[in-house]
Design an enzyme around this catalytic site. Structure first.
Site, PDB file in Angstrom:
ATOM      1  N   GLU A  44       0.889  -1.105   0.007  1.00  0.00           N
ATOM      2  CA  GLU A  44      -0.062   0.078   0.017  1.00  0.00           C
ATOM      3  C   GLU A  44       0.881   1.457  -0.021  1.00  0.00           C
ATOM      4  O   GLU A  44       2.097   1.370   0.661  1.00  0.00           O
ATOM      5  CB  GLU A  44      -0.990  -0.096   1.199  1.00  0.00           C
ATOM      6  CG  GLU A  44      -1.944   1.146   1.431  1.00  0.00           C
ATOM      7  CD  GLU A  44      -2.352   1.449   2.858  1.00  0.00           C
ATOM      8  OE1 GLU A  44      -3.381   1.880   2.838  1.00  0.00           O
ATOM      9  OE2 GLU A  44      -1.916   0.726   3.724  1.00  0.00           O
ATOM     10  N   LYS A 119      -9.824   0.861  -1.327  1.00  0.00           N
ATOM     11  CA  LYS A 119      -9.837   0.689  -0.036  1.00  0.00           C
ATOM     12  C   LYS A 119     -11.190   1.095   0.504  1.00  0.00           C
ATOM     13  O   LYS A 119     -11.664   1.916   0.329  1.00  0.00           O
ATOM     14  CB  LYS A 119      -8.712   1.435   0.692  1.00  0.00           C
ATOM     15  CG  LYS A 119      -8.574   0.937   2.438  1.00  0.00           C
ATOM     16  CD  LYS A 119      -7.288   1.750   2.786  1.00  0.00           C
ATOM     17  CE  LYS A 119      -6.716   1.425   4.158  1.00  0.00           C
ATOM     18  NZ  LYS A 119      -5.606   2.031   4.547  1.00  0.00           N
ATOM     19  N   CYS A 153      -4.742  -3.293   3.834  1.00  0.00           N
ATOM     20  CA  CYS A 153      -4.359  -2.907   5.212  1.00  0.00           C
ATOM     21  C   CYS A 153      -5.304  -2.972   6.259  1.00  0.00           C
ATOM     22  O   CYS A 153      -5.866  -3.991   6.734  1.00  0.00           O
ATOM     23  CB  CYS A 153      -3.610  -1.607   4.978  1.00  0.00           C
ATOM     24  SG  CYS A 153      -2.342  -1.256   6.453  1.00  0.00           S
TER      25      CYS A 153
END
Length: 285
Positions: A44, A119, A153
């Site tokens: 990321e 995300k 993440c």
């Protein structure tokens, strides 16, 4: 039923041009190609390295300028995926849409196609400091080697979204990550293990290492890439197929046998996916 995956512990350091970025990316891709890699994962926010390129004032640029590199970023990875025949999850890159920023994972396929997965869960720092918004849609990606999902993440810390990925057929979860201290790193690492056990899937993580002293909120990084499995025979007792050396510049590689997932889902010591009590709690079918 097998795929060879590699994960990059990407070393962030100050650069002077996009050419330097391109050369570093090509180094990792060529190394993975020498290992016979079929799926390659970058971390990321690794493209924030581009913000360290000095502007006309001799200072680093802000996050709002990162979308300006989107064309060059995509051109680079489309070419590399085609040349190597690899599926490349090229970490995340910040896109601008309708005046808002989205931290978006990209999957580059050998046929030149590009898949996007924004995300979904955004950290407080991303919201308050970078004005990043969360995506509103989720998909899995069908490949000749198997069905995969990309969750970035913080996303992996939410069990519901990984349940959804598994219910839609994903056997491998790719998790590009960027953490600046051990607290954040272990949150992602521990929950990645939990998601692999709960859903009897593989989870591949990638982390940034190094530092960008001139880029706000990217000054320090604490990272380690890992390739994780369920905790059951025939997998390793700790559920770790491969992991890097913390904060070193390197690539880790392992072979994933999808048939073993189907075996443990049916005849494992525990059968966590099959034994869900959907009569007691709502779950994805």
């Amino acid at each position: 039923m097998k795929m060879r995956v590699s994960s990059v512990q990407y070393h962030l350091h100050t650069i002077a041009s996009f050419d330097e970025f391109r050369a570093q990316v090509e180094h990792y891709v060529k190394t993975a190609q020498e290992f016979g890699t079929e799926f390659l994962l970058f971390p990321e926010f690794f493209t924030t390295q581009l913000l360290s390129i000095p502007n006309a004032a001799g200072t680093a640029n802000g996050i709002e300028t990162l979308p300006g590199y989107t064309g060059a970023y995509r051109e680079l990875f489309v070419r590399l995926a085609r040349e190597t025949g690899m599926y490349i999850v090229a970490g995340t890159h910040v896109l601008e849409r309708d005046g808002f920023l989205y931290n978006t994972a990209h999957l580059f396929s050998p046929d030149g196609s590009i898949g996007e997965q924004p995300k979904l869960h955004i950290t407080p720092t991303e919201v308050t400091e970078w004005n990043v918004r969360g995506g509103d849609s989720f998909q899995v990606f069908q490949t000749p080697k198997g069905t995969i999902a990309v969750l970035t993440c913080y996303d992996i810390e939410f069990p519901e979204i990984v349940r959804m990925a598994k219910a839609r057929g994903a056997d491998v979860i790719f998790c590009p990550s960027c953490t600046d201290d051990r607290h954040g790193f272990h949150r992602v690492r521990y929950t990645s293990h939990a998601r692999a056990v709960e859903n009897q899937v593989y989870v591949v993580t990638a982390g940034t290492v190094g530092s960008l002293p001139t880029v706000d909120f990217m000054r320090l990084n604490y990272g380690q890439s890992a390739i994780l499995s369920p905790n059951d025979i025939p997998f390793p007792p700790a559920g770790v197929l491969a992991e890097g050396v913390v904060n070193d510049d390197m690539i880790v590689t392992a072979d994933l046998d999808l048939s073993l997932l189907y075996e443990v889902r049916e005849r494992g010591s525990v059968t966590t996916w099959r034994d869900r009590r959907t009569d007691l709690y709502t779950d994805w079918e």
